[in-house]
Design a protein around this motif. Structure first.
Motif, PDB file in Angstrom:
ATOM      1  N   PHE A 253      49.193 -27.304  35.153  1.00 41.55           N
ATOM      2  CA  PHE A 253      48.317 -28.404  35.523  1.00 41.55           C
ATOM      3  C   PHE A 253      48.363 -28.631  37.037  1.00 41.55           C
ATOM      4  O   PHE A 253      47.360 -28.950  37.665  1.00 41.55           O
ATOM      5  N   SER A 254      49.551 -28.459  37.619  1.00 43.63           N
ATOM      6  CA  SER A 254      49.750 -28.654  39.058  1.00 43.63           C
ATOM      7  C   SER A 254      51.017 -27.911  39.464  1.00 43.63           C
ATOM      8  O   SER A 254      51.867 -27.618  38.619  1.00 43.63           O
ATOM      9  N   TYR A 255      51.165 -27.638  40.753  1.00 43.58           N
ATOM     10  CA  TYR A 255      52.370 -26.960  41.234  1.00 43.58           C
ATOM     11  C   TYR A 255      52.528 -27.171  42.739  1.00 43.58           C
ATOM     12  O   TYR A 255      51.606 -27.621  43.424  1.00 43.58           O
ATOM     13  N   ALA A 256      53.706 -26.849  43.225  1.00 42.66           N
ATOM     14  CA  ALA A 256      54.000 -26.848  44.663  1.00 42.66           C
ATOM     15  C   ALA A 256      54.896 -25.644  44.933  1.00 42.66           C
ATOM     16  O   ALA A 256      55.624 -25.197  44.048  1.00 42.66           O
ATOM     17  N   ILE A 257      54.851 -25.118  46.126  1.00 47.18           N
ATOM     18  CA  ILE A 257      55.735 -24.024  46.522  1.00 47.18           C
ATOM     19  C   ILE A 257      56.781 -24.595  47.470  1.00 47.18           C
ATOM     20  O   ILE A 257      56.439 -25.213  48.480  1.00 47.18           O
ATOM     21  N   CYS A 258      58.039 -24.396  47.123  1.00 50.74           N
ATOM     22  CA  CYS A 258      59.156 -24.903  47.933  1.00 50.74           C
ATOM     23  C   CYS A 258      59.970 -23.722  48.451  1.00 50.74           C
ATOM     24  O   CYS A 258      60.134 -22.725  47.754  1.00 50.74           O
ATOM     25  N   SER A 259      60.461 -23.856  49.660  1.00 52.58           N
ATOM     26  CA  SER A 259      61.157 -22.727  50.275  1.00 52.58           C
ATOM     27  C   SER A 259      62.619 -23.021  50.623  1.00 52.58           C
ATOM     28  O   SER A 259      63.275 -22.205  51.255  1.00 52.58           O
ATOM     29  N   LYS A 260      63.144 -24.158  50.217  1.00 57.45           N
ATOM     30  CA  LYS A 260      64.554 -24.492  50.459  1.00 57.45           C
ATOM     31  C   LYS A 260      65.194 -24.968  49.172  1.00 57.45           C
ATOM     32  O   LYS A 260      64.609 -25.735  48.406  1.00 57.45           O
TER      33      LYS A 260
ATOM     34  N   GLU B 101      69.594 -23.871  51.724  1.00 53.41           N
ATOM     35  CA  GLU B 101      69.386 -22.464  52.057  1.00 53.41           C
ATOM     36  C   GLU B 101      67.964 -22.039  51.692  1.00 53.41           C
ATOM     37  O   GLU B 101      67.293 -22.669  50.876  1.00 53.41           O
ATOM     38  N   ASP B 102      67.498 -20.944  52.308  1.00 55.61           N
ATOM     39  CA  ASP B 102      66.184 -20.393  51.968  1.00 55.61           C
ATOM     40  C   ASP B 102      66.196 -19.961  50.511  1.00 55.61           C
ATOM     41  O   ASP B 102      67.098 -19.231  50.070  1.00 55.61           O
ATOM     42  N   PHE B 103      65.211 -20.413  49.763  1.00 55.07           N
ATOM     43  CA  PHE B 103      65.163 -20.152  48.330  1.00 55.07           C
ATOM     44  C   PHE B 103      63.773 -20.539  47.858  1.00 55.07           C
ATOM     45  O   PHE B 103      63.358 -21.689  48.010  1.00 55.07           O
ATOM     46  N   ILE B 104      63.030 -19.600  47.294  1.00 51.11           N
ATOM     47  CA  ILE B 104      61.663 -19.875  46.843  1.00 51.11           C
ATOM     48  C   ILE B 104      61.689 -20.323  45.390  1.00 51.11           C
ATOM     49  O   ILE B 104      62.191 -19.611  44.512  1.00 51.11           O
ATOM     50  N   TYR B 105      61.182 -21.516  45.141  1.00 50.86           N
ATOM     51  CA  TYR B 105      60.982 -21.973  43.768  1.00 50.86           C
ATOM     52  C   TYR B 105      59.681 -22.752  43.699  1.00 50.86           C
ATOM     53  O   TYR B 105      59.186 -23.250  44.715  1.00 50.86           O
ATOM     54  N   VAL B 106      59.111 -22.807  42.494  1.00 49.95           N
ATOM     55  CA  VAL B 106      57.795 -23.416  42.311  1.00 49.95           C
ATOM     56  C   VAL B 106      57.879 -24.463  41.198  1.00 49.95           C
ATOM     57  O   VAL B 106      57.836 -24.119  40.011  1.00 49.95           O
ATOM     58  N   PRO B 107      58.024 -25.733  41.564  1.00 53.75           N
ATOM     59  CA  PRO B 107      57.924 -26.777  40.542  1.00 53.75           C
ATOM     60  C   PRO B 107      56.504 -26.801  39.977  1.00 53.75           C
ATOM     61  O   PRO B 107      55.530 -26.676  40.727  1.00 53.75           O
ATOM     62  N   VAL B 108      56.412 -26.930  38.653  1.00 51.81           N
ATOM     63  CA  VAL B 108      55.106 -26.970  37.984  1.00 51.81           C
ATOM     64  C   VAL B 108      55.045 -28.173  37.051  1.00 51.81           C
ATOM     65  O   VAL B 108      56.058 -28.623  36.528  1.00 51.81           O
ATOM     66  N   VAL B 109      53.842 -28.670  36.867  1.00 52.59           N
ATOM     67  CA  VAL B 109      53.555 -29.624  35.807  1.00 52.59           C
ATOM     68  C   VAL B 109      52.804 -28.815  34.757  1.00 52.59           C
ATOM     69  O   VAL B 109      51.746 -28.252  35.048  1.00 52.59           O
ATOM     70  N   VAL B 110      53.376 -28.727  33.562  1.00 55.29           N
ATOM     71  CA  VAL B 110      52.808 -27.907  32.491  1.00 55.29           C
ATOM     72  C   VAL B 110      52.214 -28.815  31.416  1.00 55.29           C
ATOM     73  O   VAL B 110      52.905 -29.701  30.892  1.00 55.29           O
TER      74      VAL B 110
END
Length: 142
Positions: free
Chosen positions: A73-80, A86-95
């Motif tokens: 439904f929605s998401y954001a891209i996070c890089s910490k 620390e540098d770390f790619i994760y993507v919170p999502v609303v499902v």
């Protein structure tokens, strides 16, 4: 700039607390079952779980098993990494959860390049062990 692969947050950095309204969700997750709070009177789903149905004010609850699929439904891209910086790619999502009227769950997606996540994409639940024996539902592309 491309972000690269999205990862689930490290389970050893996550803790949860439960209350009588949320415990059935987390107990089901331990068994690798995805569920959502459904009103025992009118059938309306609500996430996060709450003491009263926002539709009819009933306190009756059901916890049906869901198919474990949904739609972003929605998401954001996070890089910490929020715990360490620390540098770390994760993507919170609303499902938007399949098998419900409109219940949504906040989680994260992995197994895909962060740049390829799209609103409307189908996802499937996976299970990520976290602290204290709990299990967190996370999603991957279906």
């Amino acid at each position: 700039m491309p972000y690269g692969p999205a990862h689930a947050l490290p389970g050893d950095q996550l803790t949860i607390t439960t209350n009588p309204d949320t415990a059935p969700f987390w107990e089901a997750a331990k068994e690798h079952r995805l569920t959502a709070c459904q009103c025992g009177e009118c059938g309306h789903f609500r996430m996060p779980p709450s003491p009263f149905c926002p539709n009819c004010q009933s306190t009756k609850k059901n916890w049906p098993d869901l198919p474990g699929t949904g739609t972003v439904f929605s998401y954001a891209i996070c890089s910490k990494n929020p715990a360490t910086g620390e540098d770390f790619i994760y993507v919170p999502v609303v499902v938007q959860l399949d098998g419900t009227d409109d219940a949504r769950l906040i989680s994260n997606i992995f197994g895909i390049d962060a740049d390829d996540v799209r609103i409307g994409m189908k996802v499937q639940v996976e299970w990520n062990p976290i602290n204290d024996g709990w299990v967190l539902p996370v999603f991957r592309p279906a």
